[in-house]
Design a protein around this motif. Structure first.
Motif, PDB file in Angstrom:
ATOM      1  N   GLN A  43       0.860  -1.177   0.000  1.00  0.00           N
ATOM      2  CA  GLN A  43       0.000   0.000   0.000  1.00  0.00           C
ATOM      3  C   GLN A  43       0.898   1.229   0.000  1.00  0.00           C
ATOM      4  OE1 GLN A  43      -3.669   0.974   2.684  1.00  0.00           O
ATOM      5  NE2 GLN A  43      -1.907   1.855   3.695  1.00  0.00           N
ATOM      6  N   ASP A  44       1.342   1.640  -1.177  1.00  0.00           N
ATOM      7  CA  ASP A  44       2.188   2.830  -1.254  1.00  0.00           C
ATOM      8  C   ASP A  44       1.359   4.039  -0.862  1.00  0.00           C
ATOM      9  OD1 ASP A  44       4.522   1.612  -1.988  1.00  0.00           O
ATOM     10  OD2 ASP A  44       4.181   1.832  -4.133  1.00  0.00           O
ATOM     11  N   PRO A  45       1.923   4.963  -0.080  1.00  0.00           N
ATOM     12  CA  PRO A  45       3.320   4.955   0.343  1.00  0.00           C
ATOM     13  C   PRO A  45       3.512   4.451   1.767  1.00  0.00           C
ATOM     14  CG  PRO A  45       2.409   7.110   0.716  1.00  0.00           C
ATOM     15  CD  PRO A  45       1.282   6.259   0.205  1.00  0.00           C
ATOM     16  N   ASP A  46       2.606   3.627   2.287  1.00  0.00           N
ATOM     17  CA  ASP A  46       2.623   3.365   3.721  1.00  0.00           C
ATOM     18  C   ASP A  46       3.184   2.026   4.140  1.00  0.00           C
ATOM     19  OD1 ASP A  46       1.979   4.289   6.380  1.00  0.00           O
ATOM     20  OD2 ASP A  46       0.411   2.782   6.392  1.00  0.00           O
ATOM     21  N   GLY A  47       2.925   0.943   3.444  1.00  0.00           N
ATOM     22  CA  GLY A  47       3.395  -0.336   3.938  1.00  0.00           C
ATOM     23  C   GLY A  47       2.714  -1.519   3.292  1.00  0.00           C
ATOM     24  N   LEU A  48       2.437  -2.551   4.100  1.00  0.00           N
ATOM     25  CA  LEU A  48       1.842  -3.792   3.615  1.00  0.00           C
ATOM     26  C   LEU A  48       0.494  -4.026   4.263  1.00  0.00           C
ATOM     27  CD1 LEU A  48       4.859  -6.288   3.766  1.00  0.00           C
ATOM     28  CD2 LEU A  48       4.091  -4.934   1.827  1.00  0.00           C
ATOM     29  N   LEU A  49      -0.413  -4.656   3.487  1.00  0.00           N
ATOM     30  CA  LEU A  49      -1.731  -5.041   3.974  1.00  0.00           C
ATOM     31  C   LEU A  49      -1.911  -6.544   3.830  1.00  0.00           C
ATOM     32  CD1 LEU A  49      -4.148  -2.384   2.413  1.00  0.00           C
ATOM     33  CD2 LEU A  49      -2.977  -2.295   4.608  1.00  0.00           C
ATOM     34  N   ARG A  50      -2.801  -7.080   4.653  1.00  0.00           N
ATOM     35  CA  ARG A  50      -3.202  -8.484   4.563  1.00  0.00           C
ATOM     36  C   ARG A  50      -4.723  -8.516   4.383  1.00  0.00           C
ATOM     37  NH1 ARG A  50      -1.374  -9.770   8.974  1.00  0.00           N
ATOM     38  NH2 ARG A  50       0.533 -10.904   8.441  1.00  0.00           N
ATOM     39  N   TRP A  51      -5.188  -9.177   3.303  1.00  0.00           N
ATOM     40  CA  TRP A  51      -6.621  -9.235   2.978  1.00  0.00           C
ATOM     41  C   TRP A  51      -7.057 -10.686   2.910  1.00  0.00           C
ATOM     42  CZ3 TRP A  51      -8.483  -9.395  -2.653  1.00  0.00           C
ATOM     43  CH2 TRP A  51      -9.886  -9.493  -2.699  1.00  0.00           C
ATOM     44  N   ARG A  52      -8.111 -11.017   3.661  1.00  0.00           N
ATOM     45  CA  ARG A  52      -8.699 -12.353   3.610  1.00  0.00           C
ATOM     46  C   ARG A  52     -10.002 -12.278   2.808  1.00  0.00           C
ATOM     47  NH1 ARG A  52      -5.890 -12.648   8.506  1.00  0.00           N
ATOM     48  NH2 ARG A  52      -4.650 -14.572   8.596  1.00  0.00           N
ATOM     49  N   PRO A  53      -9.978 -12.678   1.544  1.00  0.00           N
ATOM     50  CA  PRO A  53     -11.162 -12.527   0.692  1.00  0.00           C
ATOM     51  C   PRO A  53     -12.384 -13.270   1.217  1.00  0.00           C
ATOM     52  CG  PRO A  53      -9.217 -12.983  -0.641  1.00  0.00           C
ATOM     53  CD  PRO A  53      -8.817 -13.193   0.777  1.00  0.00           C
ATOM     54  N   ALA A  54     -12.198 -14.410   1.883  1.00  0.00           N
ATOM     55  CA  ALA A  54     -13.339 -15.196   2.344  1.00  0.00           C
ATOM     56  C   ALA A  54     -14.110 -14.499   3.460  1.00  0.00           C
ATOM     57  CB  ALA A  54     -12.877 -16.574   2.814  1.00  0.00           C
ATOM     58  N   THR A  55     -13.424 -13.686   4.254  1.00  0.00           N
ATOM     59  CA  THR A  55     -14.076 -13.024   5.383  1.00  0.00           C
ATOM     60  C   THR A  55     -14.217 -11.522   5.199  1.00  0.00           C
ATOM     61  OG1 THR A  55     -12.002 -12.623   6.584  1.00  0.00           O
ATOM     62  CG2 THR A  55     -13.083 -14.766   6.912  1.00  0.00           C
ATOM     63  N   GLY A  56     -13.461 -10.944   4.289  1.00  0.00           N
ATOM     64  CA  GLY A  56     -13.473  -9.499   4.103  1.00  0.00           C
ATOM     65  C   GLY A  56     -12.558  -8.758   5.050  1.00  0.00           C
ATOM     66  N   GLU A  57     -11.819  -9.474   5.903  1.00  0.00           N
ATOM     67  CA  GLU A  57     -10.941  -8.824   6.873  1.00  0.00           C
ATOM     68  C   GLU A  57      -9.712  -8.236   6.186  1.00  0.00           C
ATOM     69  OE1 GLU A  57      -8.765  -9.940  11.083  1.00  0.00           O
ATOM     70  OE2 GLU A  57      -8.732 -11.409   9.443  1.00  0.00           O
ATOM     71  N   VAL A  58      -9.399  -6.976   6.493  1.00  0.00           N
ATOM     72  CA  VAL A  58      -8.191  -6.319   6.000  1.00  0.00           C
ATOM     73  C   VAL A  58      -7.451  -5.753   7.212  1.00  0.00           C
ATOM     74  CG1 VAL A  58      -7.221  -4.515   4.529  1.00  0.00           C
ATOM     75  CG2 VAL A  58      -9.301  -5.710   3.822  1.00  0.00           C
ATOM     76  N   THR A  59      -6.190  -6.142   7.377  1.00  0.00           N
ATOM     77  CA  THR A  59      -5.376  -5.646   8.481  1.00  0.00           C
ATOM     78  C   THR A  59      -4.035  -5.159   7.952  1.00  0.00           C
ATOM     79  OG1 THR A  59      -4.537  -7.880   8.901  1.00  0.00           O
ATOM     80  CG2 THR A  59      -6.431  -7.156  10.212  1.00  0.00           C
ATOM     81  N   GLY A  60      -3.334  -4.391   8.769  1.00  0.00           N
ATOM     82  CA  GLY A  60      -1.998  -3.950   8.416  1.00  0.00           C
ATOM     83  C   GLY A  60      -0.973  -5.028   8.740  1.00  0.00           C
ATOM     84  N   VAL A  61       0.157  -4.974   8.038  1.00  0.00           N
ATOM     85  CA  VAL A  61       1.249  -5.918   8.272  1.00  0.00           C
ATOM     86  C   VAL A  61       2.495  -5.180   8.740  1.00  0.00           C
ATOM     87  CG1 VAL A  61       2.748  -7.666   7.237  1.00  0.00           C
ATOM     88  CG2 VAL A  61       0.352  -7.507   6.546  1.00  0.00           C
ATOM     89  N   ALA A  62       2.910  -4.168   8.006  1.00  0.00           N
ATOM     90  CA  ALA A  62       4.107  -3.395   8.359  1.00  0.00           C
ATOM     91  C   ALA A  62       3.892  -1.959   7.924  1.00  0.00           C
ATOM     92  CB  ALA A  62       5.354  -3.981   7.696  1.00  0.00           C
ATOM     93  N   ARG A  63       4.283  -1.026   8.773  1.00  0.00           N
ATOM     94  CA  ARG A  63       4.082   0.399   8.500  1.00  0.00           C
ATOM     95  C   ARG A  63       5.350   1.029   7.922  1.00  0.00           C
ATOM     96  NH1 ARG A  63      -0.006   2.374  12.361  1.00  0.00           N
ATOM     97  NH2 ARG A  63      -0.394   0.820  13.998  1.00  0.00           N
ATOM     98  N   GLY A  64       5.152   2.203   7.334  1.00  0.00           N
ATOM     99  CA  GLY A  64       6.257   3.085   6.998  1.00  0.00           C
ATOM    100  C   GLY A  64       7.252   2.536   6.011  1.00  0.00           C
ATOM    101  N   LEU A  65       6.809   1.666   5.093  1.00  0.00           N
ATOM    102  CA  LEU A  65       7.718   1.100   4.102  1.00  0.00           C
ATOM    103  C   LEU A  65       7.520   1.805   2.769  1.00  0.00           C
ATOM    104  CD1 LEU A  65       7.255  -2.711   4.802  1.00  0.00           C
ATOM    105  CD2 LEU A  65       9.068  -1.221   5.667  1.00  0.00           C
ATOM    106  N   TYR A  66       8.618   2.211   2.160  1.00  0.00           N
ATOM    107  CA  TYR A  66       8.537   2.718   0.803  1.00  0.00           C
ATOM    108  C   TYR A  66       9.731   2.176   0.047  1.00  0.00           C
ATOM    109  CZ  TYR A  66       8.113   5.596  -3.295  1.00  0.00           C
ATOM    110  OH  TYR A  66       7.972   5.992  -4.598  1.00  0.00           O
ATOM    111  N   GLY A  67       9.461   1.510  -1.063  1.00  0.00           N
ATOM    112  CA  GLY A  67      10.524   0.896  -1.830  1.00  0.00           C
ATOM    113  C   GLY A  67      10.031  -0.400  -2.448  1.00  0.00           C
ATOM    114  N   GLU A  68      10.955  -1.296  -2.785  1.00  0.00           N
ATOM    115  CA  GLU A  68      10.628  -2.560  -3.446  1.00  0.00           C
ATOM    116  C   GLU A  68      10.664  -3.696  -2.424  1.00  0.00           C
ATOM    117  OE1 GLU A  68       9.547  -2.510  -6.473  1.00  0.00           O
ATOM    118  OE2 GLU A  68       9.996  -0.357  -6.647  1.00  0.00           O
ATOM    119  N   ILE A  69       9.697  -4.626  -2.555  1.00  0.00           N
ATOM    120  CA  ILE A  69       9.562  -5.722  -1.599  1.00  0.00           C
ATOM    121  C   ILE A  69       9.326  -7.012  -2.356  1.00  0.00           C
ATOM    122  CG2 ILE A  69       8.226  -6.620   0.342  1.00  0.00           C
ATOM    123  CD1 ILE A  69       7.355  -3.723   0.909  1.00  0.00           C
TER     124      ILE A  69
END
Length: 393
Positions: free
Chosen positions: A362-388
């Motif tokens: 999620q530029d420019p902030d970090g990583l997200l985790r999405w569970r399509p079966a439940t609709g849950e979206v949570t953060g994984v890591a903040r403040g990351l900008y660059g290639e992963i």
């Protein structure tokens, strides 16, 4: 000016306009909307000051980088075909939380047992690239000091970071970097480097189990790391789907096309030939007016599901950033994650799967985790900008 007039002014300034080319116009529209809102805000302030109302502070011209996903969805809805992140993200404990930690060792001194991720920080202002980092399963962040890959380039001179989303193998033991006229493979468990000569302006790398695919602008190669020999594959390196590491790798998939021409292609290999079967994408499982217009980034398969980012339409609105999940056999699109419009263009590339969850940036902030079966979206890591690149195939 009456309250009703002021409300009408603000509404007109922020009115949606549907573009005919969503992939190109969505980002431009977001810029125009922000500018119109700033103009409307300044006008409203002037009116209030002239009529003796309360003084309002003007917002800065450039909005701050978002720290959470800005959408209206408040709670997950299980099995909903179109989903949105919550207004405020939570960050459950995860080994990937440490992806942005400072470097504490070098790979040459402390090779990993298994890498969870590779990360190359980039300064969002100057675009200066830092050294590639390796997050091990022991939680330590190491500097990749045994090699410094050059930026990739194409025949026209366009350059990009050497670290790609497909660089890290699914088992976290190997890292591959496409280079002009060669491919670099690093064994992260021994810090040993091997270079394989291969002609071309190579840009793409992708692991399919133990198989390594490398590509230039329009040609994909499969590299035999034991002998160094390479054979040409009749697939687009831009559109190749990273297969499930636990599944079969003798059948490869590609996913691409534009709007009404979006298709899933299956490439079946035998000793002397590769056969292709095409299946147009099917959006009938989604409510009317919801679809993918164009994909971007890399697609990732887990079991019978494929996830890929793209520009989408939801509820008749074009030019939105989002992620689609589709059936790898039928081509039926079963879920859309609507990430909205007011984001960096190409913000939200899928980086792989973690169990039943899709991991995406999620530029420019970090990583997200999405569970399509439940609709849950949570953060994984903040403040990351660059290639992963994640070991999350």
């Amino acid at each position: 000016m009456r309250d009703e007039d002021l409300t009408r002014l603000l509404t007109l300034a922020a009115e949606e306009v549907r573009p005919s080319h969503p992939a190109a116009a969505g980002w431009e529209r977001a810029r125009r909307v922000r500018r119109a809102r700033r103009v409307a805000g300044a006008t409203a302030t002037a009116v209030v000051l002239l009529t003796g109302g309360a003084v309002l502070a003007l917002r800065p011209a450039d909005p701050p980088a978002p720290t959470t996903a800005a959408t209206a969805a408040a709670t997950p809805v299980p099995n909903a075909p179109v989903q949105q992140p919550p207004e405020q993200l939570t960050y459950p404990a995860s080994p990937l939380n440490r992806l942005g930690d400072p470097v504490t060792a070098s790979l040459s001194n402390r090779p990993v047992r298994q890498a969870l991720a590779l990360y190359q920080p980039v300064d969002p202002q100057t675009r200066a690239e830092g050294r590639i980092r390796v997050l091990g399963d022991d939680g330590l962040v190491r500097e990749l000091d045994v090699v410094t890959p050059a930026r990739t380039r194409d025949a026209s001179g366009n350059e990009a970071s050497a670290l790609k989303s497909g660089s890290l193998s699914a088992d976290g033991r190997l890292a591959a970097f496409a280079q002009t006229d060669e491919v670099i493979v690093v064994d992260l468990t021994t810090a040993q480097v091997r270079r394989y000569p291969l002609n071309g302006y190579l840009e793409h790398v992708l692991w399919a189990g133990d198989r390594l695919f490398v590509g230039d602008n329009d040609t994909a190669y499969e590299l035999d790391r034991r002998t160094g020999a390479a054979r040409t594959m009749p697939l687009s390196p831009w559109e190749m789907v990273v297969p499930d590491p636990a599944g079969r790798t003798d059948t490869l998939l590609t996913l691409g096309g534009l709007r009404d021409g979006l298709a899933l292609s299956r490439w079946t290999q035998s000793a002397d030939r590769t056969d292709r079967g095409n299946r147009p994408l099917d959006f009938r499982a989604l409510p009317a007016g919801n679809r993918v217009n164009e994909f971007y980034g890399r697609a990732w398969q887990r079991g019978d599901q494929i996830a890929q980012a793209g520009w989408i339409s939801t509820g008749g609105k074009d030019g939105l950033e989002g992620v689609a999940v589709l059936n790898a056999t039928t081509g039926v699109v079963t879920r859309l994650l609507d990430l909205g419009r007011d984001r960096w263009k190409g913000c939200c590339q899928v980086l792989g799967w973690e169990g039943d969850a899709v991991l995406l940036r999620q530029d420019p902030d970090g990583l997200l985790r999405w569970r399509p079966a439940t609709g849950e979206v949570t953060g994984v890591a903040r403040g990351l900008y660059g290639e992963i690149s994640l070991a999350a195939g």
